[in-house]
Design an enzyme around this catalytic site. Structure first.
Site, PDB file in Angstrom:
ATOM      1  N   GLY A  84       0.879  -1.169   0.029  1.00 60.24           N
ATOM      2  CA  GLY A  84       0.079  -0.047  -0.012  1.00 60.24           C
ATOM      3  C   GLY A  84       0.730   1.329  -0.097  1.00 60.24           C
ATOM      4  N   GLU A 156     -13.477  15.271   5.408  1.00 58.89           N
ATOM      5  CA  GLU A 156     -13.714  13.917   5.320  1.00 58.89           C
ATOM      6  C   GLU A 156     -13.115  13.305   4.131  1.00 58.89           C
ATOM      7  OE1 GLU A 156     -17.665  10.761   5.606  1.00 58.89           O
ATOM      8  OE2 GLU A 156     -17.736  13.110   4.857  1.00 58.89           O
ATOM      9  N   HIS A 323      10.576  -3.455 -44.852  1.00 61.88           N
ATOM     10  CA  HIS A 323       9.689  -2.846 -45.832  1.00 61.88           C
ATOM     11  C   HIS A 323       8.382  -3.414 -45.854  1.00 61.88           C
ATOM     12  CE1 HIS A 323      12.082  -6.399 -47.010  1.00 61.88           C
ATOM     13  NE2 HIS A 323      11.169  -6.719 -47.960  1.00 61.88           N
TER      14      HIS A 323
END
Length: 428
Positions: A84, A156, A323
């Site tokens: 995390g 919040e 090519h």
């Protein structure tokens, strides 16, 4: 002021391109993604940068070294396990002794955004302000951390709420400025339901302890590069602003419209038609008689053969496009070889959006034109064709005249196994 860039993740949504490199080392506009953030920090006056590394860390360390070639001082902190954002930030604590900026390595930000973030923190009126979050307005709050804010103070933070429950459309952009107190909050942070230590949970702890968090609503450009087609989108945005810079050789009878960058040791041979913006790196050989269309990025030591057409694509180092081939809206890894007459289609018959498989899910890319993704070391035989949106894994061989209509894993040999119908002529 110091900075931390988080670049330890694998970037699984970018497979197969990230099988051999971190996502932040993918090329866009002629540079690795993470280099743009390092340069933005440097230009904003921040020279001490810690890179939090993990997956394929040697690729990053070999490229940037101690940072002296880029005008900065780089330290490396290894994140053991992907646990995390808060866990990643905490791994850099030994290098941080003052307020610092944190960037996710795959979110490309501008110099102006960083300056605005620093100025917002510098003009705070309360000693209780310990963090500043960069915010953006989004249409779908359910994929972001969403904030409530009174004036410029965040009250919040809700992680990925439903559209009905979202308190606003202001999303956490993943660009932060922290004081040292954030490390205390991280130490108090528990593991989330996703099995990670989330930085948004650490910020909630700061709010609960009476600290103030400011929100900076930014209108500055930033790019979140998480899926293959977003790499092409970022390439487009960087190339549109390039200036003309010719360090290589251009033969007679070459037509160029718009700006191009041509690196040292590269040559554009007679009869080529180039529409800028186009980036061509060092030691490339282009043509003769090739057509390079806008927003193409050709990296170093690439060979583009006679009568090849390339449009809005990224061709990585040491790849040959031989090519009579066509490459449209595609990303080709390093050390690939596209045999003569290879065609990478980029448009469906029904003109619908191209769908791409991302982490085992078929995803609508949202764009009508998107070609193929080749990992490193892919080889194609002559006259092979690829449907829009297919991905070819590293080191796979596609035999002559094969039509590829689905994804191919790494290290496969693929053929259509045609059978010859042979009839003998009458002897008379």
């Amino acid at each position: 002021m110091k900075a931390v860039i988080l670049t330890a993740g694998e970037g699984t949504r970018m497979r197969p391109l990230t099988t051999t490199r971190p996502k932040t080392m993918l090329i866009t506009g002629g540079k690795p993604l993470i280099q743009y953030n390092i340069e933005s920090l440097r230009d904003a006056g921040i020279k001490d940068i810690t890179l939090v590394v993990g997956y394929k860390q040697e690729v990053i360390q070999d490229y940037f070294g101690d940072g002296s070639n880029f005008g900065v001082n780089i330290n490396y902190s290894i994140q053991e396990g992907q646990l995390g954002t808060a866990h990643a930030i905490s791994s850099a604590e030994e290098f941080i002794d003052e307020s610092f900026i944190v960037l996710n390595g795959d979110i490309i930000v501008s110099y102006d955004l960083i300056r605005n973030l620093i100025e917002k923190y510098a003009t705070r009126t309360s000693n209780k302000v310990k963090s500043v979050l960069t915010l953006i307005q989004v249409q779908n709050p359910s994929t972001y951390g969403i904030v409530s804010m009174t004036n410029d103070q965040i009250t919040e933070i809700i992680e990925k709420p439903s559209i009905e429950e979202a308190p606003s459309n202001l999303a956490n952009a993943g660009i932060y400025l922290f004081s040292l107190e954030i490390f205390d909050a991280i130490r108090k942070t528990g593991i989330s339901s996703r099995g990670e230590y989330e930085i948004t949970d650490s910020l909630k702890i700061e709010l609960d302890e009476g600290y103030e968090i400011l929100g900076l609503l930014s209108n500055e450009p930033w790019m979140d590069v998480g899926r293959p087609w977003e790499l092409l989108s970022s390439n487009h945005d960087f190339l549109k602003n390039i200036e003309k810079n010719i360090d290589g050789e251009i033969e007679d009878n070459v037509t160029i419209h718009g700006n191009i960058t041509l690196g040292e040791g590269s040559i554009i041979r007679s009869g080529c038609y180039i529409e800028g913006p186009v980036f061509i790196g060092k030691n490339c050989d282009i043509g003769p008689n090739s057509y390079i269309r806008p927003y193409t990025c050709i990296c170093n030591s690439v060979s583009v053969g006679n009568a090849v057409e390339i449009k809005n694509s990224i061709i990585m180092d040491r790849t040959n496009v031989n090519h009579l081939s066509y490459v449209g809206d595609s990303v080709i890894g390093v050390d690939c070889n596209l045999g003569a007459g290879t065609n990478l289609a980029n448009l469906r018959f029904d003109n619908g959006n191209v769908k791409v498989k991302v982490k085992e899910q078929r995803v609508d890319s949202g764009i009508r034109k998107f070609g193929a993704i080749f990992g490193d070391g892919v080889k194609t035989g002559i006259n092979t064709s690829f449907n829009p949106g297919v991905k070819i894994g590293n080191g796979s061989f596609i035999t002559a005249s094969t039509v590829v209509f689905k994804d191919i894993d790494s290290f496969c040999i693929v053929s259509n196994k045609p059978e010859l119908d042979i009839k003998y002529l009458d002897e008379e």
